[in-house]
Design an enzyme around this catalytic site. Structure first.
Site, PDB file in Angstrom:
ATOM      1  N   ASP A 141       0.820  -1.219   0.000  1.00 33.17           N
ATOM      2  CA  ASP A 141       0.000   0.000   0.000  1.00 33.17           C
ATOM      3  C   ASP A 141       0.854   1.270   0.000  1.00 33.17           C
ATOM      4  O   ASP A 141       0.644   2.168   0.822  1.00 33.17           O
ATOM      5  CB  ASP A 141      -0.949   0.014   1.210  1.00 33.17           C
ATOM      6  N   GLU A 197     -11.417   0.524  -3.500  1.00 27.77           N
ATOM      7  CA  GLU A 197     -10.713   1.040  -2.317  1.00 27.77           C
ATOM      8  C   GLU A 197      -9.501   1.838  -2.770  1.00 27.77           C
ATOM      9  O   GLU A 197      -9.381   2.177  -3.936  1.00 27.77           O
ATOM     10  CB  GLU A 197     -10.302  -0.131  -1.415  1.00 27.77           C
TER      11      GLU A 197
END
Ligand code: 6LW
Length: 491
Positions: free
Chosen positions: A14, A174
């Site tokens: 991420d 997301e």
């Protein structure tokens, strides 16, 4: 200029990046590990140095009894008007929050919690100074990205949440990031889930809170979902940014499945050059794919990178690069004078708690780990390859024996070898998609203890969904042990 991917190796998913002048800062997610959210610095986008962590205090990062792969999810880092901001989710306690700092190496503020839910929070400042917050909160039963205006210091929402996008049709929309470029606001998301169907998609509109009703004609702009033969898989959750020369880049997570469709080193950070087409849409890498070796107009000459790690324990501080699982009991760790003293408690590696355990990320598949230890009072002490409390391979010195424990979520298998003495050298090597475990009394002649498959620590085999990667660690249970000369050397 040519460079090698991944640029940050071992469990570092991420990625989020911000630039201040000619300096780039990158953060990644850390789940149940402490300290939380490492901050890496680079000038050339290829060589990244760990300069600190955003969450270094228990008050910023409560992880008590956090489940494996709960805790800290994807962070976003931004710089605005002299301050760094980092927003993330503590899925074990408190939800979304923002911290800020003058110096990205720390210290960072206490968390300002945000009422808007969902994961993968992100911040965006418009030219008029207004700050926006978005996450995958969903609204009125509809899954997708929701945004609002926010005070980034207090975390107070200044407008109700507005639905921004449901994505392009993939599951789990997301990882939202809003960018302004020319007359457009761009909203980038990840879809498909973080596994083999992962992808990055892009939408644009005319205001920061949408509507983002124009989808990039070549969505997904990055994916390896249809390229099963690529050595890089699962690419997604990305950040788009410009360097000081006006060249665009994308940092994303990806995996290296060293075993067919199984990866055991966690999701890592990759870099790709980006070019914009005449219609104002970005083209990532090689037509939406990335490769282990890439070429791009880097802002600085890349240097040869080493992903080895070693500690001779001469420093009185625990060296950066080590992490704990959940909030550590710091008094149980003493470094200095060439030794690391670990004071083991009754908490074992199997407990959803804080064992005496110091971990560092495994950064390559072919690797050798070494350490020597003297078991003073500890019932058990040694060297472990740790995925989480349910999956690990621990090589330990105990009373009268060397033990290899291969833990597989309740299906443990152990090897016991008689060994007299309180001191031993422990070694782990790799071969044929397995780890090999060794011990020695003198550090010269090593004898084998057993083997264990890499696959046993692969993310895909964990019984519950997991987001982390294999780490190597030193540990002690029930009494003290002294360690000397830890090293992780990649082949
Ligand atoms: C993260 C989400 C994701 O918050 O996995 O791959 C979750 N992307 O965006 C955990 O890393």
């Amino acid at each position: 200029m040519k460079y090698a991917n991944p640029v940050i190796r071992g469990f570092n998913p991420d990625p989020s990046v911000c630039r201040v002048g000619e300096d780039f800062y990158l953060v990644t997610s850390t789940f149940e590990f402490f300290p939380g959210v490492p901050v890496y610095h680079s000038k050339n986008l290829v060589n990244w140095t760990l300069v600190g962590h955003c969450l270094t205090k228990d008050s910023q990062l409560p992880l008590e009894k956090a489940s494996p792969s709960a805790g800290i999810y994807a962070p976003t880092i931004r710089w605005h008007d002299g301050l760094f901001y980092m927003t993330t989710t503590n899925c074990s306690a408190g939800g979304n929050f923002i911290v800020h700092a003058k110096d990205p190496a720390g210290e960072w503020s206490e968390p300002a919690y945000v009422a808007q839910g969902g994961i993968d929070p992100s911040l965006f400042w418009d030219d008029d100074g207004a700050c926006y917050f978005c996450s995958n909160a969903g609204l009125d039963g509809r899954a997708g990205i929701v945004g609002c205006r926010i005070d980034p210091i207090t975390g107070e929402m200044l407008s109700p949440g507005v639905f921004l996008t449901a994505g392009s049709g993939g599951r789990y929309c997301e990882a939202p990031h809003i960018y302004k470029r020319g007359e457009y606001y761009y909203l980038m998301t990840a879809e498909g889930g973080t596994e083999y169907g992962h992808m990055v998609t892009l939408f644009r509109g005319r205001s920061p809170l949408g509507p983002y009703d124009e989808a990039c004609p070549h969505n997904p702009i990055l994916t390896h979902r249809d390229d099963g033969l690529s050595p890089i898989q699962c690419t997604g959750h990305a950040e788009l940014f410009d360097d000081q020369n006006g060249n665009s880049w994308l940092a994303c997570l990806g995996t290296r499945p060293f075993i067919n469709m199984l990866h055991h080193l966690g999701r890592e950070t990759f870099l790709s050059p980006v070019v914009w087409n005449d219609e104002g849409w970005p083209v990532v890498g090689n037509g939406g794919r990335i490769a282990p070796e890439m070429d791009g107009p880097l802002p600085g000459e890349p240097e040869k990178a080493s992903f080895d790690f070693a500690d001779d324990f001469t420093s009185d501080e625990i060296k950066p690069g080590w992490v704990w699982v959940r909030n550590p009991h710091r008094e149980n760790y003493r470094s200095g004078g060439g030794e690391l003293v670990l004071a083991g408690t009754q908490v074992s590696l199997n407990d959803q708690d804080s064992p005496t355990l110091l971990l560092t990320r495994q950064t390559g598949a072919e690797v050798q780990f070494d350490v020597s230890l003297t078991r003073d009072g500890a019932r058990e002490a040694g060297l472990v390859l740790y995925y989480n409390m349910d999956y690990y391979y621990a090589l330990s010195l105990r009373e009268g024996e060397i033990v290899l424990c291969r833990r597989q979520h309740g299906f443990d298998s152990d090897v016991h070898i008689p060994f007299e003495g309180n001191a031993a050298f422990l070694r782990i090597t790799t071969g044929n998609q397995s780890y090999r475990f060794w011990y020695s009394a003198d550090g010269q002649e090593y004898a084998p203890v057993g083997e264990a498959a890499w696959a046993g620590l692969a993310t895909e085999i964990t019984r519950t969904v997991s987001f982390t990667g294999t780490m190597a660690g030193l540990y002690a249970v029930d009494g003290e042990s002294r360690f000397r000369g830890f090293s992780m050397e990649l082949a």
